[in-house]
Design an enzyme around this catalytic site. Structure first.
Site, PDB file in Angstrom:
ATOM      1  N   SER A 242       0.825  -1.213   0.000  1.00  0.00           N
ATOM      2  CA  SER A 242       0.000   0.000   0.000  1.00  0.00           C
ATOM      3  C   SER A 242       0.855   1.257   0.000  1.00  0.00           C
ATOM      4  O   SER A 242       0.551   2.237  -0.696  1.00  0.00           O
ATOM      5  CB  SER A 242      -0.949  -0.007   1.203  1.00  0.00           C
ATOM      6  OG  SER A 242      -0.231   0.012   2.421  1.00  0.00           O
ATOM      7  N   TYR A 243       1.930   1.241   0.758  1.00  0.00           N
ATOM      8  CA  TYR A 243       2.825   2.397   0.839  1.00  0.00           C
ATOM      9  C   TYR A 243       3.537   2.621  -0.494  1.00  0.00           C
ATOM     10  O   TYR A 243       3.592   3.743  -1.006  1.00  0.00           O
ATOM     11  CB  TYR A 243       3.839   2.165   1.957  1.00  0.00           C
ATOM     12  CG  TYR A 243       4.766   3.318   2.241  1.00  0.00           C
ATOM     13  CD1 TYR A 243       4.288   4.518   2.750  1.00  0.00           C
ATOM     14  CD2 TYR A 243       6.137   3.192   2.028  1.00  0.00           C
ATOM     15  CE1 TYR A 243       5.145   5.573   3.032  1.00  0.00           C
ATOM     16  CE2 TYR A 243       7.007   4.233   2.306  1.00  0.00           C
ATOM     17  CZ  TYR A 243       6.502   5.423   2.814  1.00  0.00           C
ATOM     18  OH  TYR A 243       7.362   6.471   3.089  1.00  0.00           O
ATOM     19  N   ALA A 244       4.078   1.544  -1.062  1.00  0.00           N
ATOM     20  CA  ALA A 244       4.789   1.649  -2.330  1.00  0.00           C
ATOM     21  C   ALA A 244       3.870   2.153  -3.436  1.00  0.00           C
ATOM     22  O   ALA A 244       4.266   2.991  -4.256  1.00  0.00           O
ATOM     23  CB  ALA A 244       5.385   0.288  -2.700  1.00  0.00           C
TER      24      ALA A 244
ATOM     25  N   LYS B  46       3.230   5.890  -2.967  1.00  0.00           N
ATOM     26  CA  LYS B  46       4.435   6.683  -3.240  1.00  0.00           C
ATOM     27  C   LYS B  46       4.726   6.754  -4.739  1.00  0.00           C
ATOM     28  O   LYS B  46       5.138   7.803  -5.246  1.00  0.00           O
ATOM     29  CB  LYS B  46       5.635   6.094  -2.498  1.00  0.00           C
ATOM     30  CG  LYS B  46       5.645   6.380  -1.003  1.00  0.00           C
ATOM     31  CD  LYS B  46       5.644   7.874  -0.719  1.00  0.00           C
ATOM     32  CE  LYS B  46       5.853   8.191   0.739  1.00  0.00           C
ATOM     33  NZ  LYS B  46       5.678   9.634   1.032  1.00  0.00           N
TER      34      LYS B  46
END
Length: 249
Positions: free
Chosen positions: A151-153, A156
């Protein structure tokens, strides 16, 4: 005083990398408006930057779009302009790819990508007037595809995509839009290193410069450069402030 008279907004500015950037910019003469949800840390950072230049603090949840325009309006009312926008705030949860839920995706996009998108749109008219600078944040998690960071990748890399689009569209108007991809010794990383010293040592040994960056001295100084007149001919770029961990072109 490379930012003397400049006015900036930093989301997630109460602690960690955001605090480091706020201090670095205030020391260079910028008025900084900190946006965060942590009132205690926000007030402490405001006191610290106010030793160098008058600042502002907004305790607001920027995952709610309605909170964004009023922040910009209040900054303009107080300081008369906006030169610098730093979109640093982001929250996420780690999980393997198959265990990543829609709730995790919504948290990451809702606190990172969408606030970045909405702040950029809301700030655009003022940045056009000032020929301002936008500094967004990328991550090695997205560039290299780190496990458990789905989710973070994803958020970003989405931020990287809109940064490049804005750089192309806003360049003719004199607005620079860039990214920093950092590795930094924040409070959270320090706490993690104490609980996992072997993993921390392994991480440091994988960094060519053999250390983590300092939020103010390393990440903050890079942000000062990108916010200053010295970076006028740089836009649409991902600046790797990670001790040489990832080399991209």
């Amino acid at each position: 005083m490379r930012l003397e008279g400049k006015v900036g907004i930093i989301t997630g500015g109460a602690s960690g990398i955001g605090r480091g950037i706020a201090l670095a910019m205030a020391k260079e003469g910028a008025h900084i408006a900190i946006v965060d949800i942590n009132e205690e840390k926000g007030n402490q950072t405001l006191r610290d930057i106010s030793q160098y230049k008058e600042g502002m603090l907004f305790i607001r949840d920027i995952s709610k779009k309605a909170n964004i325009h009023p922040i910009i309006n209040e900054v303009i009312d107080k300081f008369g302009k906006l030169d610098i926008l730093v979109n640093n705030a982001h929250a996420s949860k780690q999980a393997s790819f198959v265990e990543t839920t829609m709730e995790m995706m919504e948290l990451s996009f809702g606190t990172g990508f969408y606030p970045t998108f909405h702040f950029m749109k809301a700030a655009y008219p003022e940045l056009k007037k000032s020929k301002g600078k936008v500094i967004n944040f990328a991550s090695g998690a997205g560039i290299s595809g780190q496990p458990t960071q789905t989710s973070y990748a994803a958020a970003k890399e989405a931020i990287r995509a809109i940064t490049r689009v804005a750089a192309n569209e806003w360049g003719p108007e004199g607005i620079n839009v860039n990214l920093i991809s950092p590795i930094a010794l924040t409070e959270g990383v320090e706490a993690w290193s104490e609980n996992h010293p072997e993993l921390y040592e392994q991480m440091v040994n994988n960094i060519p410069l053999r250390r983590l960056g300092q939020p103010e001295e390393d990440i903050g100084r890079t942000a000062v450069f990108l916010a200053s007149d010295d970076s006028h001919y740089i836009t649409g770029q991902t600046i790797m402030v990670d001790g040489g961990s990832i080399k991209i072109y």
